[in-house]
Write an enzyme that holds these catalytic residues in place. Sequence first.
Site, PDB file in Angstrom:
ATOM      1  N   ASN A   1      40.169  12.825   0.425  1.00 60.00           N
ATOM      2  CA  ASN A   1      39.576  11.554  -0.006  1.00 60.00           C
ATOM      3  C   ASN A   1      38.836  10.950   1.183  1.00 60.00           C
ATOM      4  O   ASN A   1      39.419  10.832   2.273  1.00 60.00           O
ATOM      5  CB  ASN A   1      40.674  10.609  -0.503  1.00 60.00           C
ATOM      6  CG  ASN A   1      40.133   9.428  -1.277  1.00 60.00           C
ATOM      7  OD1 ASN A   1      39.257   8.720  -0.797  1.00 60.00           O
ATOM      8  ND2 ASN A   1      40.634   9.226  -2.473  1.00 60.00           N
TER       9      ASN A   1
ATOM     10  N   HIS B   1      42.892   9.100 -13.080  1.00 63.10           N
ATOM     11  CA  HIS B   1      41.484   9.404 -12.849  1.00 63.10           C
ATOM     12  C   HIS B   1      40.736   9.509 -14.177  1.00 63.10           C
ATOM     13  O   HIS B   1      41.346   9.533 -15.243  1.00 63.10           O
ATOM     14  CB  HIS B   1      41.331  10.722 -12.074  1.00 63.10           C
ATOM     15  CG  HIS B   1      41.618  10.591 -10.613  1.00 63.10           C
ATOM     16  ND1 HIS B   1      42.893  10.700 -10.103  1.00 63.10           N
ATOM     17  CD2 HIS B   1      40.813  10.348  -9.550  1.00 63.10           C
ATOM     18  CE1 HIS B   1      42.848  10.529  -8.780  1.00 63.10           C
ATOM     19  NE2 HIS B   1      41.599  10.320  -8.433  1.00 63.10           N
ATOM     20  N   HIS B   2      39.423   9.611 -14.079  1.00 63.30           N
ATOM     21  CA  HIS B   2      38.573   9.795 -15.247  1.00 63.30           C
ATOM     22  C   HIS B   2      38.800  11.175 -15.853  1.00 63.30           C
ATOM     23  O   HIS B   2      39.325  12.088 -15.204  1.00 63.30           O
ATOM     24  CB  HIS B   2      37.097   9.618 -14.858  1.00 63.30           C
ATOM     25  CG  HIS B   2      36.691  10.466 -13.688  1.00 63.30           C
ATOM     26  ND1 HIS B   2      36.281  11.771 -13.823  1.00 63.30           N
ATOM     27  CD2 HIS B   2      36.667  10.205 -12.358  1.00 63.30           C
ATOM     28  CE1 HIS B   2      36.005  12.278 -12.631  1.00 63.30           C
ATOM     29  NE2 HIS B   2      36.232  11.347 -11.720  1.00 63.30           N
TER      30      HIS B   2
ATOM     31  N   LYS C   1      37.779  14.668 -14.225  1.00 60.52           N
ATOM     32  CA  LYS C   1      38.506  15.201 -13.068  1.00 60.52           C
ATOM     33  C   LYS C   1      39.120  16.539 -13.436  1.00 60.52           C
ATOM     34  O   LYS C   1      39.915  16.638 -14.371  1.00 60.52           O
ATOM     35  CB  LYS C   1      39.588  14.203 -12.659  1.00 60.52           C
ATOM     36  CG  LYS C   1      40.479  14.636 -11.515  1.00 60.52           C
ATOM     37  CD  LYS C   1      39.780  14.530 -10.180  1.00 60.52           C
ATOM     38  CE  LYS C   1      40.754  14.753  -9.034  1.00 60.52           C
ATOM     39  NZ  LYS C   1      40.048  14.935  -7.763  1.00 60.52           N
TER      40      LYS C   1
ATOM     41  N   THR D   1      38.439  19.314  -4.108  1.00 59.04           N
ATOM     42  CA  THR D   1      39.883  19.504  -3.984  1.00 59.04           C
ATOM     43  C   THR D   1      40.329  20.653  -4.882  1.00 59.04           C
ATOM     44  O   THR D   1      39.564  21.157  -5.694  1.00 59.04           O
ATOM     45  CB  THR D   1      40.639  18.222  -4.341  1.00 59.04           C
ATOM     46  OG1 THR D   1      40.299  17.819  -5.684  1.00 59.04           O
ATOM     47  CG2 THR D   1      40.281  17.086  -3.393  1.00 59.04           C
TER      48      THR D   1
END
Length: 241
Positions: free
Chosen positions: A105, A138-139, A142, A80
């Site tokens: 996704n 998110h982690h 990312k 992305t």
Amino acid sequence: MKKLKIALIGYGKMGKAIEEIALQRGHTIVLKIDINTMDQFTKENLVQCDVAIEFTSPHSAVENIITCLRAGIAIISGSTGWLDRWEEVKTVCGQQQGALLYASNYSVGVNIFFEVNKRLAQLMNQHPDYEVSMTEIHHTEKKDAPSGTAITLAEQILENIGRKKQWVNQQSLSPGNLSIISERIDPAPGTHIVKYSSPIDDIEITHTAHSRKGFATGAVLAAEFLQGKKGIFSMKDVLGF
């Protein structure tokens, strides 16, 4: 179902999760490309494969996709943050008569969530007392913010709620802005929240990923779907929405 020879472009956590699912479904991983094996990312190696699955970064995705298209190999891309160059990629795909499937996704659950989000936005367009906002978590690895999934959700809202004109990646009190708040917390695989708030009540829809398995499974399903096809596709095609 044909057993596929797959090239993995990007062999981090996501690439390894895709490998696990692909092997379970009887496919073969022929090529694994990461920062240490870029010398193997050649047309001669790619043509040994039926399809490439690309999960890298916003900075390398376009070149990776174009390399695969010019090698004549179908490509699934899950990177992305590069859609400002979408027209360039679309042009190359057409010139090469190639096959490309892109999704922000690949999770089946998230793609159902997209459909719910669109319908809810259509309903809420008639109710200006509700203020809509989004949060994505998110982690810390990312690399892009907001996430591609969050952008897809936001664009669906903008298409269906006339009072919202643009999304912004911060808290905003401007009535035309759709606020997206990005949080980076380990080990979160991904949570997306769309919230409508009024003085009377709130309406909230949430998708929470528990692992990368859902994304990986969707990417392999997409690779299976793309065989024998030409053109540009999405997960809506794979899932029949």
